[in-house]
Design a protein around this motif. Structure first.
Motif, PDB file in Angstrom:
ATOM      1  N   TYR A 273      48.272  39.879  41.587  1.00  0.00           N
ATOM      2  CA  TYR A 273      47.033  39.131  41.706  1.00  0.00           C
ATOM      3  C   TYR A 273      47.182  38.006  42.722  1.00  0.00           C
ATOM      4  O   TYR A 273      48.217  37.323  42.748  1.00  0.00           O
ATOM      5  CB  TYR A 273      46.652  38.491  40.358  1.00  0.00           C
ATOM      6  CG  TYR A 273      46.626  39.440  39.193  1.00  0.00           C
ATOM      7  CD1 TYR A 273      45.455  40.102  38.826  1.00  0.00           C
ATOM      8  CD2 TYR A 273      47.789  39.681  38.462  1.00  0.00           C
ATOM      9  CE1 TYR A 273      45.438  40.968  37.743  1.00  0.00           C
ATOM     10  CE2 TYR A 273      47.779  40.547  37.380  1.00  0.00           C
ATOM     11  CZ  TYR A 273      46.606  41.198  37.031  1.00  0.00           C
ATOM     12  OH  TYR A 273      46.593  42.066  35.963  1.00  0.00           O
ATOM     13  N   ILE A 274      46.161  37.810  43.539  1.00  0.00           N
ATOM     14  CA  ILE A 274      46.091  36.599  44.359  1.00  0.00           C
ATOM     15  C   ILE A 274      45.699  35.465  43.424  1.00  0.00           C
ATOM     16  O   ILE A 274      44.674  35.530  42.753  1.00  0.00           O
ATOM     17  CB  ILE A 274      45.073  36.745  45.503  1.00  0.00           C
ATOM     18  CG1 ILE A 274      45.473  37.895  46.429  1.00  0.00           C
ATOM     19  CG2 ILE A 274      44.967  35.440  46.293  1.00  0.00           C
ATOM     20  CD1 ILE A 274      44.437  38.207  47.502  1.00  0.00           C
ATOM     21  N   ASP A 275      46.521  34.437  43.373  1.00  0.00           N
ATOM     22  CA  ASP A 275      46.361  33.372  42.392  1.00  0.00           C
ATOM     23  C   ASP A 275      45.475  32.256  42.930  1.00  0.00           C
ATOM     24  O   ASP A 275      45.797  31.628  43.941  1.00  0.00           O
ATOM     25  CB  ASP A 275      47.751  32.816  42.024  1.00  0.00           C
ATOM     26  CG  ASP A 275      47.694  31.784  40.926  1.00  0.00           C
ATOM     27  OD1 ASP A 275      46.636  31.637  40.292  1.00  0.00           O
ATOM     28  OD2 ASP A 275      48.725  31.123  40.693  1.00  0.00           O
ATOM     29  N   LEU A 276      44.382  31.972  42.204  1.00  0.00           N
ATOM     30  CA  LEU A 276      43.475  30.898  42.615  1.00  0.00           C
ATOM     31  C   LEU A 276      43.426  29.753  41.596  1.00  0.00           C
ATOM     32  O   LEU A 276      42.515  28.932  41.633  1.00  0.00           O
ATOM     33  CB  LEU A 276      42.064  31.449  42.852  1.00  0.00           C
ATOM     34  CG  LEU A 276      41.921  32.332  44.091  1.00  0.00           C
ATOM     35  CD1 LEU A 276      40.494  32.848  44.236  1.00  0.00           C
ATOM     36  CD2 LEU A 276      42.331  31.587  45.353  1.00  0.00           C
ATOM     37  N   ILE A 277      44.428  29.721  40.699  1.00  0.00           N
ATOM     38  CA  ILE A 277      44.545  28.534  39.836  1.00  0.00           C
ATOM     39  C   ILE A 277      45.865  27.805  40.062  1.00  0.00           C
ATOM     40  O   ILE A 277      45.962  26.615  39.852  1.00  0.00           O
ATOM     41  CB  ILE A 277      44.345  28.857  38.344  1.00  0.00           C
ATOM     42  CG1 ILE A 277      45.418  29.821  37.835  1.00  0.00           C
ATOM     43  CG2 ILE A 277      42.952  29.387  38.084  1.00  0.00           C
ATOM     44  CD1 ILE A 277      45.425  29.938  36.319  1.00  0.00           C
ATOM     45  N   ASN A 278      46.899  28.550  40.474  1.00  0.00           N
ATOM     46  CA  ASN A 278      48.174  27.934  40.836  1.00  0.00           C
ATOM     47  C   ASN A 278      48.690  26.970  39.775  1.00  0.00           C
ATOM     48  O   ASN A 278      48.970  25.799  40.034  1.00  0.00           O
ATOM     49  CB  ASN A 278      48.055  27.254  42.203  1.00  0.00           C
ATOM     50  CG  ASN A 278      48.003  28.279  43.321  1.00  0.00           C
ATOM     51  OD1 ASN A 278      49.018  28.867  43.680  1.00  0.00           O
ATOM     52  ND2 ASN A 278      46.798  28.544  43.838  1.00  0.00           N
ATOM     53  N   SER A 279      48.796  27.523  38.548  1.00  0.00           N
ATOM     54  CA  SER A 279      49.266  26.768  37.381  1.00  0.00           C
ATOM     55  C   SER A 279      48.402  25.540  37.140  1.00  0.00           C
ATOM     56  O   SER A 279      48.881  24.488  36.734  1.00  0.00           O
ATOM     57  CB  SER A 279      50.747  26.379  37.529  1.00  0.00           C
ATOM     58  OG  SER A 279      51.273  25.920  36.307  1.00  0.00           O
TER      59      SER A 279
END
Length: 430
Positions: free
Chosen positions: A55-61
């Motif tokens: 997944y391309i992450d758009l929350i970044n922890s």
């Protein structure tokens, strides 16, 4: 359809041993439907789940991975620190180094105390403000979330809103009475609230850019108006920059908007991904903190050497590489503009808010400026959009009431993939 069988099994097992099967409520996917995804690893802008899906992450922890996951400088710093022990319970040299760098990068902070989470930072800042002013009441804003301290679960946003319990059981009536609330972006309302509680308000706390009812920006002059009010009335102004600190600029939202707080709470980025928080501000206020002053606050793991090593590596990089901000802001702008173009093509009249590397797509045609306007969103439709994006390999925040965060590892190819998936997902759910 993605194979999620291992995630499904893990969630079924987890529910036998962990309340709701998760260790933070929004992760349960209750706001979007379906079962949560269990991650195995992440590198750069890509997360991989236990079933091998990427997944391309758009929350970044939720913000701290501003340089991307497993960034080499940070993992190397942690690796070097680990052999020296995971914890001392004593002062350490890295605590001094990171405190000095924070003070350098954020002019409103003259002294800083390290803690272990954003919640701990906000709780401590409120206690300090009360001790410093000898007043008891605090003003917060509807939809602003400052962690799960009792004082903050009154008209909270984010996870509390997602779970349908804005006012949590377990919060005492006395705590609620000492916590006054006002609409975000309504300076007149907070001015009246202060006047009605003359000389009783210790602090006003807010997210200078709200990130827990989606991304909501302050109106022109709003932050300065609060600053002037607090100065006039002897109230401690607290900016919760757990999300915005070191993300919107080296000096955070205070640099971006040119307004300085008396106290600032920090988290996320200053740990480089490790659990950490901090609060700091004017010397005369911070000198009220024990052991120098009478306001007690302590923590065995505060200033943990592993967290300090990760955070110091992160802040040093941000301090010396201004191009990071240029890149993440540019990539975020591309996504925001591309999303608007997708909406236009599909004839959809939804709202987008963005600032720097934070942005939100609201499923409403109302301009979102506060908690009430955020609540006009069609959350069921957002849930369909979330799952459609997930199937296309894009990991969004599993709640309409959370902002998205861009990382420096996001390439133009990633942006193209995000916008293509967004167009297809919007088209599919309509």
């Amino acid at each position: 359809m993605l194979d999620k069988s291992k995630s499904v099994h893990l969630f079924e097992t987890a529910q036998n041993f962990i309340p709701g099967g998760v260790n933070s409520p929004v992760r349960a996917f209750k706001a979007v439907g379906g079962d949560p995804i269990f991650m195995q690893s992440a590198k750069g802008a890509i997360m991989t789940d236990v079933d091998g899906n990427e997944y391309i992450d758009l929350i970044n922890s939720w913000g701290p991975m501003i340089l991307g996951h497993a960034y080499d400088e940070i993992t190397e710093a942690v690796s070097k620190a680990i052999p020296h022990s995971l914890s001392f319970g004593t002062p350490g040299a890295l605590e001094v180094d990171i405190a000095e760098l924070i003070v350098k990068m954020k002019p409103s902070i003259e002294k800083v105390r390290m803690v272990n989470s954003g919640t701990e930072a906000t709780m401590s800042a409120i206690r300090l403000a009360r001790g410093y002013t000898s007043r008891e009441k605090v003003i917060k804003f509807e939809g602003c979330y400052h962690g799960h301290g009792d004082s903050f679960l009154i008209a909270a946003g984010s996870g509390a809103m997602t779970m349908g319990e804005p006012n949590s059981p377990g919060v005492t009536r006395g705590t609620a009475n000492d916590t006054l609330t006002a609409p975000y972006n309504d300076l007149e309302a907070v001015t009246k609230l202060v006047a009605a509680n003359k000389d009783q308000v210790a602090a006003i706390i807010l997210e200078p850019v709200a990130g827990n009812m989606g991304c909501v920006l302050p109106n022109e002059g709003y932050l300065q108006g609060l600053r002037d009010l607090c100065t006039q009335e002897g109230i401690v102004l607290i900016f919760d920059e757990v999300m915005t600190g070191f993300r919107l600029a080296k000096g955070g939202a205070q640099e971006l908007f040119g307004v300085q707080a008396d106290l600032t709470t920090l988290g996320k980025i200053i740990g480089g991904g490790m659990p950490v928080g901090a609060y700091g501000g004017k010397k005369e206020i911070m000198d009220y903190v024990s052991p120098q002053g009478p306001v007690y606050q302590a923590g065995t793991l505060s200033g943990n050497p592993i967290s300090m090593a990760a955070g110091l590596a992160m802040l040093k990089h941000l301090d010396t590489h201004p191009e990071v901000y240029e890149h993440i802001n540019a990539q975020s702008a591309k996504i925001a503009e591309g999303t608007k173009e997708n909406l236009k093509k599909l004839g959809l009249d939804y709202t987008t808010n963005e600032v720097g590397s934070m942005h939100s797509l609201f499923f409403t045609n109302v301009k979102v400026t506060d908690f009430d306007t955020a609540k006009t969103c069609d959350t069921a439709l957002f849930g369909k959009y979330f799952n459609a994006m997930l199937e296309r390999g894009i990991y969004l925040a599993p709640s309409q009431y959370e902002t998205l965060f861009i990382c420096n590892a996001l390439t133009d190819e990633h942006v193209e993939a995000i916008l293509k998936a967004s167009y297809e997902s919007l088209k599919e759910i309509h």
